[in-house]
Design an enzyme around this catalytic site. Structure first.
Site, PDB file in Angstrom:
ATOM      1  N   SER A  21       0.869  -1.180   0.000  1.00 20.94           N
ATOM      2  CA  SER A  21       0.000   0.000   0.000  1.00 20.94           C
ATOM      3  C   SER A  21       0.902   1.225   0.000  1.00 20.94           C
ATOM      4  O   SER A  21       1.698   1.393   0.921  1.00 20.94           O
ATOM      5  CB  SER A  21      -0.866   0.025   1.264  1.00 20.94           C
ATOM      6  OG  SER A  21      -1.673  -1.111   1.287  1.00 20.94           O
ATOM      7  N   ASN A  23       1.114   4.077   1.155  1.00 21.60           N
ATOM      8  CA  ASN A  23       0.753   5.127   2.115  1.00 21.60           C
ATOM      9  C   ASN A  23       1.968   5.521   2.941  1.00 21.60           C
ATOM     10  O   ASN A  23       1.869   6.111   4.005  1.00 21.60           O
ATOM     11  CB  ASN A  23      -0.415   4.686   3.011  1.00 21.60           C
ATOM     12  CG  ASN A  23      -0.147   3.357   3.668  1.00 21.60           C
ATOM     13  OD1 ASN A  23       0.991   2.893   3.707  1.00 21.60           O
ATOM     14  ND2 ASN A  23      -1.183   2.711   4.182  1.00 21.60           N
ATOM     15  N   SER A 271       6.938  -0.733  11.454  1.00 23.02           N
ATOM     16  CA  SER A 271       5.851   0.032  10.869  1.00 23.02           C
ATOM     17  C   SER A 271       6.410   1.221  10.128  1.00 23.02           C
ATOM     18  O   SER A 271       7.573   1.589  10.302  1.00 23.02           O
ATOM     19  CB  SER A 271       4.864   0.486  11.941  1.00 23.02           C
ATOM     20  OG  SER A 271       5.390   1.619  12.584  1.00 23.02           O
ATOM     21  N   LYS A 272       5.550   1.807   9.276  1.00 22.93           N
ATOM     22  CA  LYS A 272       6.028   2.900   8.427  1.00 22.93           C
ATOM     23  C   LYS A 272       6.422   4.118   9.250  1.00 22.93           C
ATOM     24  O   LYS A 272       7.251   4.917   8.835  1.00 22.93           O
ATOM     25  CB  LYS A 272       4.951   3.267   7.421  1.00 22.93           C
ATOM     26  CG  LYS A 272       4.899   2.238   6.320  1.00 22.93           C
ATOM     27  CD  LYS A 272       3.758   2.413   5.379  1.00 22.93           C
ATOM     28  CE  LYS A 272       3.800   1.283   4.357  1.00 22.93           C
ATOM     29  NZ  LYS A 272       2.537   0.984   3.752  1.00 22.93           N
ATOM     30  N   SER A 273       5.816   4.259  10.423  1.00 21.50           N
ATOM     31  CA  SER A 273       6.154   5.413  11.244  1.00 21.50           C
ATOM     32  C   SER A 273       7.552   5.249  11.855  1.00 21.50           C
ATOM     33  O   SER A 273       8.141   6.201  12.358  1.00 21.50           O
ATOM     34  CB  SER A 273       5.099   5.607  12.334  1.00 21.50           C
ATOM     35  OG  SER A 273       4.891   4.390  12.991  1.00 21.50           O
TER      36      SER A 273
END
Ligand code: GLU
Length: 298
Positions: A21, A23, A271-273
């Protein structure tokens, strides 16, 4: 008797897909998943497809998609065929949703997240523990499912914002045998029982997105002729929902393999963060694609 799987037999060669994804940028966990798919495709003489899962139009941007594709190219992974973008297939998901609505297996759900939260905390304050799904989210209340037809129609006619949700109990009721899926493990392919009911009335479309992850993933795995789904362990339990939707919509069932996850130093899934594991950051710090393969255990 466990229900037999209708396998996708449209292709002689196995078909794999990597489905990020866009994002955010890709991190090491994505690299692991892409590399697992690449390895299995290579070992089996299969094809590897790239699917961009961009149904969330607010969070997925063309710039991020470009970044994701650049990350994969840098990593040296090549894909067969054109890039498949979910945002170009909204009509297909709508057709699938309509099939479920026509069979009275999907209903309009009007409660906002805030309303659900309030109801759950009121109930828990009075001592009743609200049931949760395997990801820890509260199951959707049954208020909208029980709403009289006339009221439902009036609310729709008044233009009230709504999602569509699956009537899980009714959907499970239509099955003529228990559900299962084929999971590829180190010991071979294992038939794994699927219990989708633990997820409650899952969302099929949102007021701001014409499809949900679950609905689009099963639609596209079938449309792309995917025979092998290789993805992270965090999606193991969601496979029960995917098998249910495949059974309801008459779609073939791929073989699944859920691989290990890479954990951060805090012991949690990446995670992306968690920016320091983004591939573009590692690259900027002089890490090479070969180093990434080693870091992912290849
Ligand atoms: N788009 C999902 C993700 O990035 C993967 C979905 C799947 O592999 O089924 O987590």
């Amino acid at each position: 008797m466990v229900k037999r799987h209708r396998m996708n037999q449209n292709h002689d060669r196995p078909v794999f897909r990597f489905a990020p994804s866009p994002n955010g940028r890709l991190h090491l966990g994505h690299a692991l998943s892409a590399l697992e798919n690449e390895r299995q495709a290579r070992e089996t003489g299969g094809r590897l497809l790239l699917r961009i899962e961009d149904i969330d139009r607010a969070r997925c941007t063309p710039a991020l998609e470009k970044g994701v594709i650049a990350d994969l190219r840098w990593l040296g992974i090549s894909f067969d065929g054109p890039v498949f973008r979910q945002s170009e297939h909204f009509a297909d998901y709508q057709n699938m949703l309509q099939m479920l609505i026509d069979r009275n297996l999907a209903y309009p759900a009007f409660m906002t997240r805030g309303e659900v939260r309030r109801l759950v905390s009121e109930s828990e304050a009075s001592g009743t523990i609200w049931p949760r799904d395997p990801d820890g989210a509260p199951l959707y209340p049954d208020r909208d499912r029980r709403r009289p037809l006339q009221e439902r129609q009036d609310m729709l006619a008044a233009g009230m914002r709504h999602a569509f949700r699956l009537d899980m109990a009714a959907a499970v009721e239509t099955l003529d045998a228990p559900l299962s899926w084929l999971e590829q493990t180190a010991d071979g392919i294992v038939e794994t029982p699927a219990d989708p009911a633990v997820w409650g009335d899952i969302v099929l479309s949102r007021s701001d997105a014409p499809s949900s992850y679950h609905l689009s993933v099963v639609t596209d795995d079938a449309a792309q002729g995917v025979t092998h789904v290789v993805r992270g362990m965090d999606l193991l339990q969601a496979t029960a929902v995917h098998r249910l939707l495949q059974a309801l919509l008459g779609l073939p069932a791929p073989i699944y393999r859920h691989h290990r996850l890479l954990l951060g130093t805090d012991g949690r899934k990446l995670s992306k963060s968690n920016g320091d594991t983004a591939l573009c950051e590692l690259r900027a710090n002089g890490v090479s694609p070969a180093d990434i393969r080693v870091m992912c255990g290849f």
